[in-house]
Design an enzyme around this catalytic site. Structure first.
Site, PDB file in Angstrom:
ATOM      1  CG  LEU A  13      -8.930 115.212 -13.497  1.00  0.00           C
ATOM      2  CD1 LEU A  13      -9.380 116.616 -13.144  1.00  0.00           C
ATOM      3  CD2 LEU A  13      -8.241 114.562 -12.316  1.00  0.00           C
ATOM      4  CG  HIS A  14     -12.816 116.679 -19.632  1.00  0.00           C
ATOM      5  ND1 HIS A  14     -12.622 117.637 -20.594  1.00  0.00           N
ATOM      6  CD2 HIS A  14     -13.669 117.212 -18.729  1.00  0.00           C
ATOM      7  CE1 HIS A  14     -13.364 118.709 -20.277  1.00  0.00           C
ATOM      8  NE2 HIS A  14     -13.998 118.461 -19.155  1.00  0.00           N
ATOM      9  CB  ALA A  15      -8.327 117.291 -22.332  1.00  0.00           C
TER      10      ALA A  15
END
Lengths: 90, 322
Positions: A13-15
């Site tokens: 769940l990155h940017a």
């Protein structure tokens, strides 16, 4: 309402996925919270969602309260299942 | 939001705090999996005389000189029996203070039941005091809260309210005016000494914030060290509410509203907002007004008091003229 989602996209769940998620949740009136281990954050807050540092394979508890809770849960689950549109090329 | 459940594994304690508490492991490493589950420390006391009723076994046990001398005074069969009885309880950890030689019978019994025994070179009182403070900090009630925390004239203002109402924008404006950001979006709150709430950012978050339209910014890099602080006592909760929902908000300020976080009561100020309304100056006044109240001056009440006084005098004049 409560349910669980699993992170399926490789990078976690990155940017970008976080932004997609926050955009989607912000459209609902319900309070939406995500929880990983002992940390629970507002799913409408991009910094909060990113702070979960939820990696691929991690399970998040989703809790939703409000008039449009059902639609909100559906949208959130679909978004996670779609891998946020990532990992498409394989 | 939910509170965290905490425990400290003895292995972690030993690897992180061995120097701080001058620790040395006296049993084998296989005992290190044991976990400290509360902040209480106890001296074993009567359990060493075989009396096991009301033994506070779930606490960290500290054995000092008195206990060691007492154990040495017992014959070995009796001592072994008592220690076996003690270690059968699921004691999280046993400390032997003052660098004393732990009786072999104690180490044997602890080893049999898988209880860790750690020696410390600190004196009993010194160790108990320091270790107790350490445990208090570790087991203090804590929670994450969606909000922003700023230091305004030394007063810790915690902003809460629905997503998108402008908490971050408000704090950014405050930073611009020379106040300080503690953290934005996710505030990690700890209750200290049962009555003080302290807020700080998680390591990952640091002094980042999200400003709609701009994205994620780093306030420390943009504004420098004077614009940030690491932790701050929370003194006033400022709730930002939509103007339309603000019908029943107090207009006089006569009654001090409060709210509760982790069981601590805090003054609550509700500020109605329309999109784009600037509440920086209002925030500064909330802070200074709080300081005035601490000094014993309550502006709204003072004002009302002089009004009542004035009306009393009018009554008096009316009476005279009749």
């Amino acid at each position: 309402m409560r349910t669980e989602v699993v992170i399926l996209n490789k990078l976690g769940l990155h940017a970008r996925p976080a932004a997609l998620l926050v955009q989607a949740t912000s459209k609902f009136k319900s309070e939406i919270y995500l929880k990983k281990n002992d940390m629970e954050v507002n799913a409408k807050s991009i910094l909060g969602v990113m702070m979960l540092a939820a990696e691929c394979g991690a399970t998040l508890a989703v809790s939703v309260a409000g008039e449009d809770a059902e639609d909100a849960v559906k949208t959130v689950v679909e978004l996670f299942e779609s891998k946020f549109g990532e990992d498409q090329e394989e | 939001m939910q509170q965290e459940e905490k425990s400290i594994q003895v292995a972690t304690l030993l690897s992180d705090c061995a120097d701080r508490f001058k620790l040395r492991l006296l049993t084998s490493e296989s005992t290190l999996g044991s976990r400290i589950i509360n902040a209480e420390i106890s001296r074993p006391g009567l359990i060493l005389a075989g009396f096991s009723k009301r033994f506070a076994w779930d606490r960290t046990q500290v054995i000092g000189e008195t206990e060691v001398v007492y154990m040495e005074s017992l014959d070995s069969a009796t001592l072994e029996r008592y220690l076996d009885k003690m270690c059968a309880f699921e004691i999280p950890c046993i400390f032997v203070s003052k660098g004393l030689d732990a009786p072999q019978a104690l180490l044997d019994a602890a080893e049999r039941h898988g209880r860790p025994v750690l020696g410390t070179r600190l004196g009993t009182q010194d160790f108990t005091r320091r270790f107790s403070a350490f445990l208090e900090t570790n087991f203090a009630p804590r929670q994450y809260l969606h909000g922003s925390l700023a230091d305004v004239y030394g007063v810790g203002l915690l902003y809460i309210g629905p997503s998108g109402i402008g908490k971050s924008e408000c704090v950014l404006d405050l930073v611009e005016r020379g106040h300080r950001l503690v953290c934005d979006d996710v505030v990690h709150i700890t209750r200290e000494n049962n009555e003080t709430l302290v807020g700080m950012a998680n390591e990952g978050l640091g002094h980042h914030m999200e400003i709609r339209g701009l994205g994620i910014i780093d306030v420390f890099r943009l504004f420098g060290i004077r614009a940030v602080r690491k932790r701050k006592r929370i003194e006033v909760v400022v709730e930002l509410v939509n103007w339309e929902d603000s019908g029943d908000i107090d207009r006089t300020g006569l009654d001090d509203r409060t709210t509760e976080i982790l069981g601590v009561t805090l003054p609550l100020v509700q500020v109605p907002l329309v999109p784009g309304k600037n509440i920086t100056v209002i925030s500064e006044v909330i802070a200074t007004n709080h300081l005035l109240k601490l000094k014993g001056h309550h502006s709204a009440r003072e004002f009302n008091r002089s009004l009542l006084e004035q009306m009393k005098q009018v009554d008096y004049i009316d009476e005279v003229s009749e």
